[in-house]
Design an enzyme around this catalytic site. Structure first.
Site: not given
Length: 642
Positions: A561-562
């Site tokens: 998750i960025h």
């Protein structure tokens, strides 16, 4: 995090600055050896004997410094191979500093009168001591500057640490110029050196006092600095670079190669001019005591300039700072060309030439430091000390050539023991200016040309490299963790980690994500600033900047998750993590929060990308929400089957 971490970083930066102070003070001691030898040691009644001895020691100095150039990369590789409780770098700063210090104290003597009674034996012993001095100083210098990538992984943090260090360097280097002649003259005795260059006893005391100060700074550095170990800087599981591989590391890093060309030419130029400044004050102006005044003025202006380097770099970019600094230096050369016997113009020209060198140094240091990650991405191997050894190597190349030219210039222009300003002819002055001023100006101009044409590793480029490295390392770590998980064939449904509007990864302005290099997934334009766990699992990867997180589900699915695109540039500002690496999490647990307004204020995209890193291993993978639809935290987002 944050008060304790800031205090810790400040203490480390201040200790690093003290270490830089001692490092440059000692470098000044090494650089002043020729003045001691040419003006105060070889003072027999025979001019031919004196000139012969000066020529011989000059040959020794140049040969050793050139030989040292081939040594530096190997020194860097040895440091990279080191693994102790106090780190890779500090043991070599300690050992190298102590041994080099004792060698320096001996070099600044006549070795018990051997320079007169047994000159051949003196030359042999001098050569051995000078070799040891330079070898161990190489370990100290390389160990010190190669610490910089470990103090911070981002360009902004490095600029701050290097600014602290360069303030210390300016204080140390200029203090050497301020205290050198007063100490030498204070401890000198007898009337035979009334022209003001001191005698052997005065120079020996100068070396002793300066070296003892350096010993104290080494202790502060070793006790006060702390290396940061992150996913990018951790090399504990990395294979050592072979000695043959050293040359491949350098040859395959094109930006490092062009820095070698640019900074090499530049160093030869500034060392040639800088090493002859004291000769100008002594034999052109006839006022060597004024040299201390120059060092004092330089120190004040340099400290002011260095302290604003991060702001200058941010406002004008490093490349422009470099160009402006070189132009200013060339103006200084122009003033010196017409200064003649004017003390004011001489000091003004020297100041204008010398002061911008601090900015040039910082720009080059940042580019070399950033080339560590450039080489890591390009070659798949991290070599901190080896890469950072290039900078001192080039400094020493310039110093070697500069010192060699000093000895030759002293003989060519008649500036040896017994000479005074009144004995120097007009022809001698012209030859002296050609060597001191005009040759360096040409070299610096050539360096500027190559810098403008070939150096492309900007701050923005480095931020992209760090982001890509983080993504690669996250993918590798979660994939390795996933491989260790015992999996049963079952279907999983993963929740949306954030509320917002669903988008396609193909529309994301990041080539790694856009091209599916990390895996399949979705992009979510967030309407909330909280990131929650999409499944039950383990936190496998965290980042110092807290802008991304890697997870592995209990069934072995790897996710990254960025938050945002290029948000690594914010250096952690606006991001707060609620978890640590290795922590077990449950579906719906809060992972991190972010400041959406701050991201947008910096003209960055706030899109949150959610990628499944091992989609190739899934029997079935389906995105349950259509592009353009709204999703709320906790809604079903993915379905897969292992």
């Amino acid at each position: 995090m944050d008060t304790t971490k800031k205090k810790s970083n400040l203490g480390s930066e201040l200790s690093y600055s003290v270490g830089a102070f001692g490092n440059d003070l000692f470098y000044g001691v090494i650089g002043s050896i020729m003045m001691f030898l040419t003006s105060s040691l070889f003072i027999s009644g025979s001019k031919s004997f004196n000139d012969h001895m000066i020529a011989t020691v000059t040959t020794i100095l140049v040969a050793v410094r050139i030989l040292e150039l081939f040594l530096d990369p190997f020194v860097g590789n040895i440091i990279d191979r080191t693994n102790t409780k106090i780190g890779r770098h500090k043991p070599w700063v300690l050992i190298g500093g102590i041994v080099a210090g004792f060698c320096a104290m001996l070099v600044y003597t006549n070795l018990g009168g051997l320079s007169d009674s047994k000159p051949a034996l003196y030359l042999v012993l001098f050569g051995v001591l000078y070799v040891a001095l330079n070898v161990f100083y190489s370990f100290r210098d390389n160990g010190f500057w190669s610490m910089l990538p470990s103090l911070s992984v981002d360009s902004t943090g490095r600029e701050k640490a290097s600014t602290f260090a360069r303030i210390g360097s300016a204080l140390g280097g200029n203090l050497n110029g301020i205290i050198m002649m007063p100490i030498v003259l204070f401890f000198s005795y007898g009337s035979m050196h009334a022209h003001g260059s001191g005698n052997e006893h005065g120079w020996s005391m100068y070396a002793l006092i300066a070296t003892l100060i350096c010993f104290v700074t080494i202790a502060v550095l070793v006790l006060g600095t702390k290396e940061q170990i992150t996913q990018i800087t951790d090399t504990s599981n990395q294979e050592n670079t072979s000695f043959l591989g050293i040359f491949k590391v350098i040859a395959h890093n094109d930006q490092l190669l062009w820095v070698i060309v640019v900074y090499g030419l530049y160093c030869i130029g500034i060392n040639l001019l800088g090493n002859l400044q004291l000769y100008y004050f002594t034999y052109i102006l006839g006022q060597p005591a004024k040299f201390s005044m120059l060092a004092g003025v330089n120190l004040i202006i340099q400290l002011c300039l260095i302290s604003v380097f991060p702001k200058l770099s941010k406002m004008f970019k490093r490349k422009n700072v470099f160009i402006a600094s070189i132009i200013a230096m060339l103006c200084g050369v122009g003033i010196l060309s017409f200064a003649n016997h004017s003390v004011f113009l001489t000091i003004a020209g020297c100041v204008i030439f010398t002061v911008p060198q601090q900015l040039v140094f910082l720009v080059i240091l940042m580019i070399i430091t950033d080339s560590v990650e450039y080489g890591q991405l390009k070659n798949g191997h991290r070599d901190e000390a080896l890469t950072l050894s290039i900078r001192p190597l080039l400094d020493k190349l310039g110093g070697a050539i500069g010192q060699g030219c000093v000895g030759a210039t002293a003989i060519i222009c008649g500036m040896t023991s017994g000479a005074t300003a009144s004995s120097i002819t007009t022809a001698d002055v012209f030859k002296f200016k050609a060597i001191m001023l005009w040759i360096p100006a040409v070299l610096i101009l050539i360096a500027l040309f190559f810098f403008m044409k070939k150096i492309t590793l900007t701050e923005e480029k480095h931020a992209e490299i760090v982001a890509e490295l983080e993504s690669q390392i996250a993918s590798q770590e979660v994939a390795q963790a996933e491989a260790k998980v015992e999996k049963d064939v079952k279907e999983d449904v993963f929740f949306a980690p954030v509320s917002g509007k669903i988008g396609s990864l193909s529309d994301v302005k990041d080539k790694v994500v856009k091209n599916g290099m990390l895996g399949k997934g979705v992009a979510i334009t967030p309407s909330d600033n909280h990131i929650f766990a999409p499944f039950d699992g383990t936190v496998r990867t965290t980042f110092p900047t807290n802008h991304a997180i890697g997870l592995v589900s209990d069934t072995g699915v790897s996710a990254l998750i960025h938050v945002g695109i290029d948000t690594v540039k914010l250096q952690g500002q606006g991001f707060n993590s609620n978890v640590i690496q290795g922590q077990k999490v449950h579906k719906g647990d809060l992972l991190l929060t972010f400041d959406d307004e701050l991201i947008k204020k910096n003209n960055l995209s706030d899109v949150v990308t959610v990628t499944i890193l091992n989609t190739a291993e899934l029997k079935d993978f389906e995105v349950l929400k259509k592009v353009g639809s709204q999703v709320n935290t906790g809604d079903d987002l993915f379905k897969d089957e292992m």
